[in-house]
Write a protein that holds these residues in place. Structure first.
Motif, PDB file in Angstrom:
ATOM      1  N   UNK A  58       0.936  -1.222   0.024  1.00  0.00           N
ATOM      2  CA  UNK A  58       0.118  -0.084   0.134  1.00  0.00           C
ATOM      3  C   UNK A  58       0.831   1.142  -0.047  1.00  0.00           C
ATOM      4  N   UNK A  59       2.058   1.116   0.994  1.00  0.00           N
ATOM      5  CA  UNK A  59       2.824   2.323   0.806  1.00  0.00           C
ATOM      6  C   UNK A  59       3.622   2.461  -0.330  1.00  0.00           C
ATOM      7  N   UNK A  60       3.809   1.600  -0.959  1.00  0.00           N
ATOM      8  CA  UNK A  60       4.679   1.659  -2.417  1.00  0.00           C
ATOM      9  C   UNK A  60       3.957   2.245  -3.457  1.00  0.00           C
ATOM     10  N   UNK A  61       2.560   1.774  -3.489  1.00  0.00           N
ATOM     11  CA  UNK A  61       1.649   2.269  -4.706  1.00  0.00           C
ATOM     12  C   UNK A  61       1.295   3.812  -4.334  1.00  0.00           C
ATOM     13  N   UNK A  62       1.185   4.061  -2.971  1.00  0.00           N
ATOM     14  CA  UNK A  62       0.964   5.488  -2.559  1.00  0.00           C
ATOM     15  C   UNK A  62       2.354   6.424  -3.071  1.00  0.00           C
ATOM     16  N   UNK A 104      11.354  -0.945  -7.467  1.00  0.00           N
ATOM     17  CA  UNK A 104      11.072  -0.312  -8.790  1.00  0.00           C
ATOM     18  C   UNK A 104       9.932  -0.722  -9.355  1.00  0.00           C
ATOM     19  N   UNK A 105       9.118   0.254 -10.094  1.00  0.00           N
ATOM     20  CA  UNK A 105       7.630  -0.035 -10.423  1.00  0.00           C
ATOM     21  C   UNK A 105       7.912  -0.839 -11.850  1.00  0.00           C
ATOM     22  N   UNK A 106       9.073  -0.904 -12.287  1.00  0.00           N
ATOM     23  CA  UNK A 106       9.117  -1.667 -13.640  1.00  0.00           C
ATOM     24  C   UNK A 106      10.496  -2.815 -13.432  1.00  0.00           C
ATOM     25  N   UNK A 107      10.094  -4.039 -14.037  1.00  0.00           N
ATOM     26  CA  UNK A 107      11.339  -4.886 -13.999  1.00  0.00           C
ATOM     27  C   UNK A 107      12.114  -4.660 -15.199  1.00  0.00           C
ATOM     28  N   UNK A 108      13.128  -3.876 -15.330  1.00  0.00           N
ATOM     29  CA  UNK A 108      13.981  -3.471 -16.351  1.00  0.00           C
ATOM     30  C   UNK A 108      14.941  -4.673 -16.917  1.00  0.00           C
ATOM     31  N   UNK A 109      15.092  -5.807 -16.140  1.00  0.00           N
ATOM     32  CA  UNK A 109      16.031  -6.741 -16.623  1.00  0.00           C
ATOM     33  C   UNK A 109      15.244  -7.943 -17.220  1.00  0.00           C
ATOM     34  N   UNK A 110      13.926  -7.978 -16.799  1.00  0.00           N
ATOM     35  CA  UNK A 110      13.094  -8.978 -17.279  1.00  0.00           C
ATOM     36  C   UNK A 110      11.912  -8.546 -17.866  1.00  0.00           C
ATOM     37  N   UNK A 111      11.959  -8.064 -19.218  1.00  0.00           N
ATOM     38  CA  UNK A 111      10.814  -7.226 -19.791  1.00  0.00           C
ATOM     39  C   UNK A 111       9.531  -8.036 -19.456  1.00  0.00           C
ATOM     40  N   UNK A 112       9.597  -9.453 -19.614  1.00  0.00           N
ATOM     41  CA  UNK A 112       8.303  -9.934 -19.831  1.00  0.00           C
ATOM     42  C   UNK A 112       7.550 -10.157 -18.485  1.00  0.00           C
TER      43      UNK A 112
END
Length: 1000
Positions: A58-62, A104-112
């Motif tokens: 919840x904290x991370x999404x906020x 991180x909000x995206x996984x840059x190393x594993x795009x899928x």
């Protein structure tokens, strides 16, 4: 027929081919409500970082969806830093122990591992409800926005798509807090850019693999999607190729062009292979032509190297061969600190040694000469050999325009650098080809990694063409009789004392010659800036000649503000030079002034300073009175090739004869593998000019004889122009092509206008420009406008012939573009003149459209209905339900309605802004209890509204409530309570439309 929706569908299909699942916007629960798909974001975080307490998610999404900042640009930067660098979040585990996790909000190393959605027609609620065409969500974050226009609609263009982005930013700014990349397209063209950039910085993506450039005829959207949107590439671009520059609180967001993206990525791969112990330390050379963003590429490259785990926190040494280059590049890296982190600048040899001897990591700027040996003093001996400063293998030396200083490997600064950093790896960045005669480049740096040459840069509009214009040939000093030794002399200091240099300098600085040059420069610059706003640099052979040129120019009437930029030596320089000698801070202030297109400082006179490593995009002309060659010449002339607003070209005006040296530079350039020429000579410009005249004349009927143009009476000229216009206007395609052709012609005219031979074509140009002006007005009349581009065309015409530019209103017998004096008699007279009716309909239609648009905020209801009525008339005309004569009659009736509105304001004693409120109250006069003129109530209501206005009041409910209360107070005694709310709603709607942009 291809529609906007077809382009949208093709975009979605190609994204699906790349693995982006499609979902209609109306199927999302967040439609109309939120811009972030928070379930997707939370789902990703739970999957990527399992086993954490629920409150951590919840904290991370906020945290990821709450962006701090005083304005949209700062909030976008706040989000982008979290997006690319992640967040450190504290928490307590089940045992009560304090922990922290970096998310991180995206996984840059594993795009899928990410969740992708391509969504169309997703509605966003803000100031207004808007529905962008296509949004790409990754893990619920709206990172990419597409705005698309109909390919086959001649009335729309890529500019229309760009303008719509501007409206979105005002109406739904929350969406752009998360935007990484924006794509605009009209079907034919497709360009990517940053949402906050002006249109000139949007660009096509012209390669799918980075090695081959697609042909201009390829479908740009297809190339952009398959070149940039493979998932791994898009994530790489978002993480490593976007950053915000902070200019004293003003943010400029920048993103890589395709040549930067591929060039840097190829260089990263080369580094992985070449850096010790994996390779021999020769990474290679990036050759990107001057003005194509090399310093930004270097910063992006540095940021990626610093993040590579296999390099284990490397030290990046950015090495240049001159202090002015050093400082300029250092400034660019500081601006890109979001990518590169903190940057150190070695001010001295001791500081450099200290920085290099420290632990791993960091970016260090230095000039090559700081790798010097220390001299001995009375009680100490000097160094015979440079000490080893670091034996680490993760040291990378980036040489900027410094390949010439890297070849002295047996002795000298380059040798010292190698001894100081024996295990370092080397990469060269250059904007000019490396001279193979001087050294074996591959032996020092490795092979060329990526090339982006002049031809491609100009084709991509990353730079503009440079035209070469030799002037005053009789005063040229360069000829075969001058000793070849001059080549060496020009590379040395002017105080060298060499007899040949002194003789050339004296000849160049002869009083009569300088006076004549100054007069010619001012005349040329004045003509050039009549049609293209901008600035100029003058290059002289010596500081002494710089001062002479300054004195000669400033003595001339009409001379703009000028400055000399040069170094000083107070122990040797004459005291008369003192006004031109500045402190470091004063030079920086002058540099900022010269870069500012609005600042009155229009020209600078230089010898060496600002000829390398200095960008002022508004510079469009360079006057050369100094012998230069090779690398120095190429560096100097490209000061004029930067992209800037309406600037189509740069011009080099040669007063000393550098033509042969330019040709030699061009040979070296093409021998190095580059395509295109550094400059285009005036002969070629004249050929292009003549070809463009022929292209324009194709649209003008051959039986129109305008050859006696200058002898004709004004009435006869108008008839000729009208005949040509009537032939062009019925076809939208011909009209558009003709106007574009005339624009190109006028652009070329600004280059060749000083050439005597163009007088033979003056009548052709005059007639084409007169016709283009009339076509442009017939197609797009704008009431109360002051359009810069049209002003440019007028000035160009006047520079050939002082006659006034023809105006379609004059052609129609109208004295000025004002709806209140539309000449009904003229428009309805001449029934037999059938060929003129299409032009008249086009003219009246555009006048009415723009006049309604102009009046719309003043009386929303009335002018909305009038706009709808106008559209119905035109639709009936186009479907042949009305003939042209009846259509003109109907349109003129609408014009008369507008005229009647003007007379009503006078009769009622009201202002235009009061009239709309009068109509609201007059329509309900039977429920108004107070006797007397309604005008009194109107004035009281408008006064109450205006008294309570405040900045951005339409966005503030409390401000609107205050206005409602004030209006209620005025109406309470005059209108029954049962009717009050209905009237009040209409008054508030009118107030919001009329006063929405109110400022104090």
């Amino acid at each position: 027929m291809t529609r906007e929706s077809n382009i949208e569908q093709a975009t979605i299909e190609w994204l699906e081919d790349l693995g982006y699942p499609y979902l209609p916007g109306e199927e999302l629960a967040e439609n109309f409500k939120e811009v972030v798909l928070k379930k997707d974001l939370r789902g990703f975080l739970e999957k990527a970082y399992p086993g954490l307490p629920l409150e951590v998610y919840d904290l991370a999404v906020g945290e990821f969806t709450n962006n701090a900042g005083v304005d949209l640009d700062h909030r976008n930067r706040s989000f982008h830093l979290k997006l690319t660098k992640g967040l450190e979040l504290p928490y307590e585990n089940s045992k009560g122990e304090e922990k922290a996790i970096h998310m991180y909000p995206l996984d840059y190393e594993n795009p899928d591992n990410n969740t992708y959605r391509v969504v169309n027609q997703f509605s966003v609620t803000g100031k207004n409800v808007r529905r962008p065409d296509v949004i790409v969500f990754i893990n619920g974050l709206p990172l990419v926005l597409f705005e698309l226009k109909n390919w086959y609609d001649e009335k729309t263009s890529i500019k229309e798509a760009f303008n719509q982005i501007g409206h979105y930013k005002k109406d739904i700014p929350e969406l752009f807090e998360y935007n990484a990349l924006t794509v605009i397209s009209d079907g034919n063209e497709a360009q990517h850019g940053m949402f906050s950039s002006s249109l000139e910085w949007f660009a096509p993506w012209k390669s799918i693999d980075g090695r081959t450039t697609v042909a201009d005829g390829d479908f740009q959207m297809h190339t952009l999607l398959f070149g940039l949107f493979p998932k791994e590439r898009l994530l790489n671009y978002i993480k490593n190729f976007i950053f915000h520059e902070d200019h004293n609180g003003t943010l400029i967001k920048k993103g890589a062009k395709y040549h930067q993206f591929f060039g840097v990525n190829f260089a990263v791969d080369a580094a992985k292979r070449a850096v010790r112990p994996y390779g021999d330390g020769r990474i290679g050379v990036i050759w990107h032509t001057q003005g194509s963003g090399k310093s930004i590429s270097m910063a992006m490259y540095t940021g990626i190297l610093r993040s590579l785990p296999e390099l284990k926190n490397p030290t990046i040494v950015v090495q240049v061969d001159r202090s002015d280059l050093d400082f300029q590049l250092y400034e660019n890296f500081v601006l890109a600190k979001d990518l590169v982190g903190e940057v150190s600048h070695a001010e001295s040899t001791d500081e450099l040694r200290s920085l290099l001897s420290a632990g791993a990591g960091g970016v260090i700027f230095t000039t090559i000469e700081k790798f010097r040996l220390k001299l001995g003093y009375e009680d100490t001996e000097g160094e015979e050999e440079h000490p080893v400063l670091s034996e680490r293998e993760n040291v990378i030396v980036m040489a900027d325009e410094a390949h010439r200083t890297q070849y002295g490997l047996l002795d000298g600064f380059a040798s010292n650098l190698r001894k100081a950093l024996p295990n370092a790896s080397f990469i060269g960045f250059t904007g000019t080809p490396i001279d193979k005669k001087d050294a074996d480049t591959e032996a020092v740096f490795g092979s060329v990694i990526h090339t982006y040459d002049i031809q491609q840069a100009v084709a991509d509009k990353a730079t503009v063409n440079i035209y070469y214009e030799p002037r005053l040939a009789k005063l040229h000093l360069w000829n075969e009789d001058i000793d070849e030794e001059v080549a060496a002399i020009t590379e040395t200091d002017e105080e060298d004392g060499n007899m040949n240099w002194a003789a050339i300098e004296d000849a160049a600085g002869a009083a009569d010659r300088v006076k004549e040059l100054a007069s010619d420069i001012l005349r040329h610059f004045t003509l050039r800036t009549e049609t293209l706003e901008g600035k100029a640099m003058i290059v002289c052979m010596s500081r002494r000649n710089c001062v002479k040129m300054y004195d000669a120019l400033t003595a001339l009437e009409g001379c703009p503000e000028i400055a000399v930029v040069m170094t000083g030596n107070i122990s040797k320089d004459p005291k008369e030079w003192n006004p031109h000698i500045r402190t470091k801070e004063a030079k920086e202030a002058l540099k900022k002034r010269f870069r500012d297109p609005k600042d009155p400082l229009k020209m600078v006179i230089v010898r060496d300073m600002w000829l390398t490593g200095f960008d002022a995009p508004c510079v469009h002309t360079m006057y050369v009175d100094k012998i230069m060659r090779g690398h120095n010449l190429m560096q100097a002339i490209t000061r004029t090739n930067r992209v800037f607003r309406d600037k189509d070209n740069g011009v080099i005006v040669d007063y000393i004869g550098i033509g042969d040296n330019l040709r030699n530079a061009a040979r070296k350039y093409t021998q190095g593998g580059g395509k295109g020429k550094p400059t285009i000579d005036m002969k070629q410009a004249l050929e292009l000019f003549n070809d463009q005249i022929e292209a324009c004349l194709q649209y003008i009927p051959g039986d129109i004889d305008y050859s006696p143009w200058k002898r004709l009476r004004e009435g006869d000229k108008l008839l000729l122009v009208k005949t040509a216009v009537n032939a062009i206007v019925p076809s939208d395609e011909d009209s558009q092509n003709f106007m574009l052709g005339e624009k190109k012609l006028s652009g070329l005219l600004s280059i060749v206008k000083n050439q005597p031979v163009i007088q033979d074509k003056a009548v052709d140009v005059l007639f084409i420009q007169h016709v283009a002006k009339a076509v442009r007005n017939a197609k797009s009349v704008r009431i109360q406008r002051e359009n810069h581009r049209e002003r440019v065309k007028e000035l160009i015409s006047q520079s050939i012939d002082s006659e006034a530019v023809v105006d379609v209103f004059a052609m129609a017998g109208i004295e000025k573009p004002d709806i209140s004096i539309l000449d009904e008699t003229f428009l309805l007279g001449a029934k037999e003149e059938k060929d003129g009716h299409a032009l008249k309909i086009e003219l009246i239609k555009n006048i009415l459209k723009d006049e309604i648009k102009l009046r719309l905020p003043k009386n929303i209801k009335k002018y909305t209905s009038l706009k709808e009525e106008l559209e119905r008339i035109l639709e009936r005309y186009h479907t042949n339900a009305l003939d042209s004569y009846a259509t003109i009659l109907e349109l003129v009736k609408r014009a008369q309605e507008l005229q009647h509105e003007d007379s009503r304001t006078k009769e009622l004693g009201l202002s235009e802004e009061e009239l709309a409120f009068y109509d609201i109250l007059a329509a309900k006069k039977e429920i108004i209890s107070e006797k007397g003129p309604i005008q009194d109530i109107v004035k009281a209501v408008v006064k109450a509204v205006k008294k309570n206005l405040q900045l951005d009041w339409t966005k503030k409910e409390n401000a609107k409530a205050q206005i409602r209360l004030a209006v209620k107070h005025e109406l309470r005694r005059r209108v029954s309570m049962s009717e009050l709310d209905a009237i009040l709603q209409e008054i508030m709607e009118q107030a919001e439309g009329q006063f929405k942009d109110w400022t104090a």
